[in-house]
Design a protein around this motif. Structure first.
Motif, short mmCIF file in Angstrom:
data_model
loop_
_atom_site.label_atom_id
_atom_site.label_comp_id
_atom_site.label_asym_id
_atom_site.label_seq_id
_atom_site.Cartn_x
_atom_site.Cartn_y
_atom_site.Cartn_z
N UNK A 222 -23.68 -48.00 -43.10
CA UNK A 222 -24.33 -49.05 -43.90
C UNK A 222 -25.79 -48.72 -44.14
N UNK A 223 -26.40 -48.00 -43.19
CA UNK A 223 -27.82 -47.67 -43.29
C UNK A 223 -28.04 -46.19 -43.63
N UNK A 224 -27.19 -45.33 -43.10
CA UNK A 224 -27.39 -43.90 -43.25
C UNK A 224 -26.69 -43.30 -44.47
N UNK A 225 -25.71 -44.03 -45.03
CA UNK A 225 -24.93 -43.42 -46.10
C UNK A 225 -24.68 -44.36 -47.27
N UNK A 226 -25.62 -45.28 -47.50
CA UNK A 226 -25.49 -46.23 -48.60
C UNK A 226 -26.40 -45.84 -49.76
N UNK A 227 -25.94 -46.09 -50.96
CA UNK A 227 -26.77 -45.85 -52.13
C UNK A 227 -27.88 -46.88 -52.26
N UNK A 228 -27.64 -48.06 -51.69
CA UNK A 228 -28.55 -49.18 -51.94
C UNK A 228 -29.31 -49.68 -50.72
N UNK A 229 -29.13 -49.02 -49.58
CA UNK A 229 -29.84 -49.46 -48.38
C UNK A 229 -30.10 -48.27 -47.46
N UNK A 230 -31.35 -48.14 -47.03
CA UNK A 230 -31.68 -47.21 -45.96
C UNK A 230 -32.47 -47.99 -44.92
N UNK A 231 -32.84 -47.33 -43.84
CA UNK A 231 -33.53 -48.06 -42.78
C UNK A 231 -34.86 -48.62 -43.24
N UNK A 232 -35.57 -47.88 -44.05
CA UNK A 232 -36.86 -48.36 -44.54
C UNK A 232 -36.71 -49.66 -45.33
N UNK A 233 -35.69 -49.71 -46.18
CA UNK A 233 -35.46 -50.93 -46.96
C UNK A 233 -35.00 -52.07 -46.06
N UNK A 234 -34.15 -51.78 -45.08
CA UNK A 234 -33.69 -52.80 -44.16
C UNK A 234 -34.87 -53.42 -43.43
N UNK A 235 -35.77 -52.59 -42.92
CA UNK A 235 -36.92 -53.09 -42.18
C UNK A 235 -37.85 -53.89 -43.08
N UNK A 236 -37.94 -53.49 -44.35
CA UNK A 236 -38.78 -54.24 -45.29
C UNK A 236 -38.18 -55.63 -45.55
N UNK A 237 -36.87 -55.69 -45.70
CA UNK A 237 -36.20 -56.97 -45.91
C UNK A 237 -36.42 -57.88 -44.72
N UNK A 238 -36.23 -57.34 -43.52
CA UNK A 238 -36.40 -58.14 -42.31
C UNK A 238 -37.85 -58.60 -42.16
N UNK A 239 -38.79 -57.72 -42.47
CA UNK A 239 -40.21 -58.07 -42.37
C UNK A 239 -40.55 -59.21 -43.33
N UNK A 240 -39.99 -59.18 -44.52
CA UNK A 240 -40.23 -60.24 -45.50
C UNK A 240 -39.71 -61.59 -45.01
N UNK A 241 -38.74 -61.54 -44.08
CA UNK A 241 -38.17 -62.76 -43.50
C UNK A 241 -38.90 -63.18 -42.23
#
Length: 289
Positions: A222-241
């Motif tokens: 989900x994080x390492x092999x997705x076209x639409x999500x990597x760890x950097x984006x995940x952490x940015x989403x969580x930070x925004x929350x």
């Protein structure tokens, strides 16, 4: 005026869990899980395209291969103790490191307070974190309860807390977010989680600055092999929350994260955009509207 669609419930995405009748090998359980996920993705895609005939044919193929019952058995067995499947062991270690909990035989800090933990998608009332009675007060929910101590409930339909006593110090989402039906609903779930976290408890442990926390576990792809999500984006989403990374652990199959809740999110939205591409990548995505 357009009518806003009612949000989907978790029951439309995550299948219930049943107990396996027979012991299967690790290879067998992995094959069953992968095949089911592949066919289910094809079925959902056919439904979205309006191709009812293909969707029905794929649904029949899923049933011929054992259907949800066999898939649930494989998923349950994959989390058995002898296969290292109890993700709460990682959470317990992190809580120990933060001095939030101590082994009963090693308790030296008598001022440790009881913390409340909500486990969404609970499979067992006898996992590692359940051993810390008196230090952790567990509330376990799942779409289909597998026994005493686990309430049958959809988190997306759980009434919002009205008082601090109805909120939690820790919320566990272990292999739950990836079963939510669509990307926008995953974002809604994460937003909803923050409403259940205590804001009056500024820090569980002042020394470690660990605020009320969210334990998130996802399949590594989900994080390492997705076209639409990597760890950097995940952490940015969580930070925004308002969620800041405290700990993480990566294994060949899973990624574990512990976020503290500061309540100081930006509220920024997160849309669907490619962060990379490749022929063998998946389309897992989180959209925050």
């Amino acid at each position: 005026m357009a009518v806003k669609k009612r949000p989907k419930t978790l029951s439309q995405g995550r299948p219930p869990v049943t107990r396996p009748k027979e012991r299967m090998s690790s290879q067998q359980s992995r094959t069953i899980i992968r095949t089911h996920h592949r066919l289910e993705k094809q079925r959902v895609a056919a439904v979205k395209k309006g191709d009812a005939e293909s969707a029905e044919a794929i649904a029949r193929s899923i049933e011929e291969k054992g259907g949800l019952k066999l898939y649930q058995a494989a998923s349950k067995q994959g989390q058995s103790k002898d296969r290292g499947g109890d993700s709460s062991k990682v959470l317990v270690q992190w809580l120990r490191d933060a001095n939030v909990i101590q082994d009963h035989t090693d308790i030296t800090n008598t001022s440790i307070e009881t913390r409340r933990c909500l486990e969404v998608g609970a499979l067992s009332a006898k996992n590692e974190i359940s051993k810390f009675t008196g230090q952790i007060e567990m509330t376990r929910i799942d779409l289909n309860s597998q026994g005493p101590g686990i309430a049958k409930q959809d988190f997306m339909e759980r009434p919002l807390p009205r008082t601090p006593d109805e909120k939690f110090d820790v919320i566990s989402l272990s292999l739950v977010l990836n079963y939510v039906p669509d990307a926008a609903q995953r974002g809604e779930m994460l937003k909803r989680v923050t409403q259940f976290l205590r804001r009056d408890n500024v820090s569980i442990n002042p020394e470690n600055s660990m605020s009320p926390a969210v334990f998130l576990v996802l399949p590594l792809p989900c994080v390492e092999n997705s076209r639409y999500l990597d760890e950097q984006m995940l952490l940015r989403i969580m930070s925004n929350l308002g969620l800041t990374l405290v700990n993480k652990k990566i294994t060949p199959k899973l990624c574990y994260y512990l976020f503290n809740f500061t309540g100081k999110g930006t509220g920024k939205k997160a849309g669907k955009r490619k962060v990379r591409d490749g022929p063998a990548m998946n389309n897992f995505c989180i959209i925050v509207e």
